[in-house]
Design an enzyme around this catalytic site. Structure first.
Site, mmCIF file in Angstrom:
data_model
loop_
_atom_site.group_PDB
_atom_site.id
_atom_site.type_symbol
_atom_site.label_atom_id
_atom_site.label_comp_id
_atom_site.label_asym_id
_atom_site.label_seq_id
_atom_site.Cartn_x
_atom_site.Cartn_y
_atom_site.Cartn_z
ATOM 1 N N GLU A 199 3.747 -50.220 13.022
ATOM 2 C CA GLU A 199 2.676 -49.548 13.777
ATOM 3 C C GLU A 199 1.999 -48.475 12.929
ATOM 4 O OE1 GLU A 199 4.134 -48.180 17.611
ATOM 5 O OE2 GLU A 199 5.416 -49.941 17.868
ATOM 6 N N ASN A 218 13.005 -51.464 16.976
ATOM 7 C CA ASN A 218 11.783 -50.796 16.532
ATOM 8 C C ASN A 218 11.799 -49.323 16.963
ATOM 9 O OD1 ASN A 218 9.041 -51.263 15.428
ATOM 10 N ND2 ASN A 218 8.303 -50.802 17.501
ATOM 11 N N HIS A 225 4.293 -44.024 12.419
ATOM 12 C CA HIS A 225 3.200 -43.186 12.937
ATOM 13 C C HIS A 225 3.319 -41.847 12.219
ATOM 14 C CE1 HIS A 225 1.933 -45.918 16.052
ATOM 15 N NE2 HIS A 225 3.166 -46.002 16.524
ATOM 16 N N ASP A 263 -0.010 -45.771 11.184
ATOM 17 C CA ASP A 263 -1.237 -44.977 11.208
ATOM 18 C C ASP A 263 -0.913 -43.592 10.662
ATOM 19 O OD1 ASP A 263 -0.020 -43.762 13.500
ATOM 20 O OD2 ASP A 263 -1.329 -44.805 14.905
ATOM 21 N N GLU A 305 12.684 -47.801 20.612
ATOM 22 C CA GLU A 305 12.885 -46.352 20.773
ATOM 23 C C GLU A 305 14.106 -45.977 21.616
ATOM 24 O OE1 GLU A 305 9.148 -44.790 22.210
ATOM 25 O OE2 GLU A 305 8.061 -45.463 20.434
HETATM 26 C C1 XIL Z 1 0.735 -47.022 22.548
HETATM 27 C C2 XIL Z 1 -0.587 -47.753 22.742
HETATM 28 O O1 XIL Z 1 -1.266 -47.845 21.522
HETATM 29 C C3 XIL Z 1 -1.440 -47.021 23.753
HETATM 30 O O2 XIL Z 1 -2.608 -47.764 24.046
HETATM 31 C C4 XIL Z 1 -0.652 -46.796 25.035
HETATM 32 O O3 XIL Z 1 -1.422 -46.040 25.956
HETATM 33 C C5 XIL Z 1 0.659 -46.080 24.725
HETATM 34 O O4 XIL Z 1 1.389 -46.816 23.765
HETATM 35 N N1 XIL Z 1 5.135 -46.576 19.984
HETATM 36 C C6 XIL Z 1 5.034 -47.858 20.431
HETATM 37 C C7 XIL Z 1 3.729 -48.374 20.930
HETATM 38 O O5 XIL Z 1 6.012 -48.621 20.304
HETATM 39 O O6 XIL Z 1 3.898 -49.321 21.949
HETATM 40 C C8 XIL Z 1 2.845 -47.263 21.406
HETATM 41 O O7 XIL Z 1 1.569 -47.816 21.722
HETATM 42 C C9 XIL Z 1 2.738 -46.178 20.357
HETATM 43 C C10 XIL Z 1 4.099 -45.586 20.069
#
Ligand code: XIL
Length: 395
Positions: free
Chosen positions: A264, A198, A234, A266, A157
């Site tokens: 990641e 990422n 996400h 969802d 990020e």
């Molecule tokens: C999130 C985790 O799932 C949570 O448990 C934590 O409190 C915050 O981070 N982008 C990312 C991940 O790269 O590491 C993040 O994970 C979600 C957003």
């Protein structure tokens, strides 16, 4: 034609002995289908201990999940809570599980502005001592897991939505040099790990995707190794990128020579949700996985956990949730069957792209704009070789 149209969704929804995500993903040509997981007790701090045995059984099934990522344990906050004090306990729990179960491991994340240990944000840095701090962090953390990670998210990020550099503590002191430093170090310390950049909101063409490509080229121009781009994926249901947008984004990364993964995934929906929300979520999941299946450069898909109570979404996006593929009662979301459909039918030959010239025509791609206008029509028959598929693209 009616029967055919009906047959697909039904077939896709039928439980079958081979209806396992990783197994189907491998058949579709992906390296893995996985799920991130957190340390027991940390799993979204939700309690729910009574659900652990069932949760653990699903996670342990390598036909279902052939890959995992620690959701939190390898982050700076956990691994170097105080300067020079390293702690791998949380991370080791998941990385040990991956080793014991023979799962592919993605490691996450070496340099990130978020979930940083407070000391990194509080100190007054010079370029020299921040360089030393990053060097020590990467040397220790990547060194600890050396040889175990299929891939490392080396930098996470680093970009703003407009594609400019995020003004993190690292950027403010070192400019883009901190990115080069992190990748150089990771390449030296764990030569066998694939090194990824990422980020989120980089799944449809736009300025942030351009920023990622600029970052990749910046490293390549300096002779620094970068192997992959991780699209976090996400998504919010109904705002998710279309299939074609995701294919275009993946292909634009692939043109720089790197591989791509959905790291990641969802898809959050409003809670309480309706059947329409679940149907939209199914479409969005299907498009995401379908895009990965259709572009050779996309090597795998990781869900950001798989069980709704352990999702980060409700805590971070009030009013939204149910973003994963298993409900609280362990029933599967309709989206699970959409993912299966994408793995089984969203195959590469049906979507011609630069990697597969001359393939048969794709099934009609449904996005929300086209709903009801073409998505419910059968697809055109395929050209030689493969039989045509009836539409819609998603089941
Ligand atoms: C999130 C985790 O799932 C949570 O448990 C934590 O409190 C915050 O981070 N982008 C990312 C991940 O790269 O590491 C993040 O994970 C979600 C957003």
């Amino acid at each position: 034609m009616r029967t055919q149209l009906f047959a697909l969704p039904l077939l896709a929804a039928l439980p079958s002995a081979s209806a396992h995500l990783h197994k189907e993903a491998q058949k579709a040509g992906l390296m893995y289908f996985g799920a991130a997981t957190d340390t027991p007790g940390q799993r979204e701090r939700a309690g729910k201990e009574e659900a652990y045995p069932r949760y653990d059984r699903i996670l342990a099934d390598n036909k279902m999940f052939g890959q995992t990522t620690p959701t939190n344990g390898q982050k700076w906050l956990f691994t170097e809570p105080e300067q020079g004090l390293f702690n791998y306990t949380e991370g080791d729990i998941t990385t040990d599980l991956a080793r014991e179960q023979g799962k592919i491991l993605r490691c996450h994340a070496l340099v990130w502005h978020s979930q940083l240990a407070p000391w990194v944000e509080e100190a007054t840095w010079t370029a020299e001592n921040l360089t030393a701090a990053i060097t020590s962090h990467v040397e220790h953390v990547a060194g600890h897991w050396k040889g175990q990670c299929y891939a490392w998210d080396v930098v996470n990020e680093a970009l703003e939505e407009d594609g400019s550099w995020r003004e993190s503590v690292f950027y403010k002191v070192l400019g883009d040099e901190y990115i080069k430093l992190a990748f150089r170090l990771a390449a030296e310390i764990d030569p066998d790990a694939k090194l990824y950049y990422n980020d989120y909101n980089i799944e449809r063409p736009g300025p942030k995707v351009d920023g990622v490509i600029r970052l990749v080229k910046m490293l390549q121009d300096e002779g620094i190794r970068i192997d992959g781009v991780g699209m976090q994926a996400h998504f919010t249901a109904s705002e998710a990128p279309t299939l074609d947008e995701q294919i275009a984004a993946i292909e634009s990364y692939a043109e720089t020579g790197v591989e791509v993964a959905l790291t990641e995934l969802d898809v959050r929906i409003p809670v309480p949700y309706t059947d329409e929300d679940l149907a939209q979520q199914k479409e969005d999941y299907t498009n995401a996985v379908g895009a990965c299946v259709q572009v050779p450069a996309c090597i795998g898909v990781t869900l950001w956990d798989f069980y709704d109570p352990f999702s980060w979404v409700p805590d971070f996006f009030p009013g939204e949730g149910a973003a994963l593929l298993w409900f609280d009662d362990f029933k599967k979301h309709p989206a699970y069957h959409g993912v299966m459909y994408a793995l089984r039918n969203g195959t590469r030959p049906h979507h011609p792209h630069p990697g597969h010239p001359g393939g048969p025509p794709p099934p009609p791609h449904c996005d929300k704009k086209k709903k009801g206008k073409g998505c419910d029509k059968p697809g055109k028959p395929g050209k030689p070789g493969k039989p045509g598929k009836p539409g819609p693209w998603y089941a």
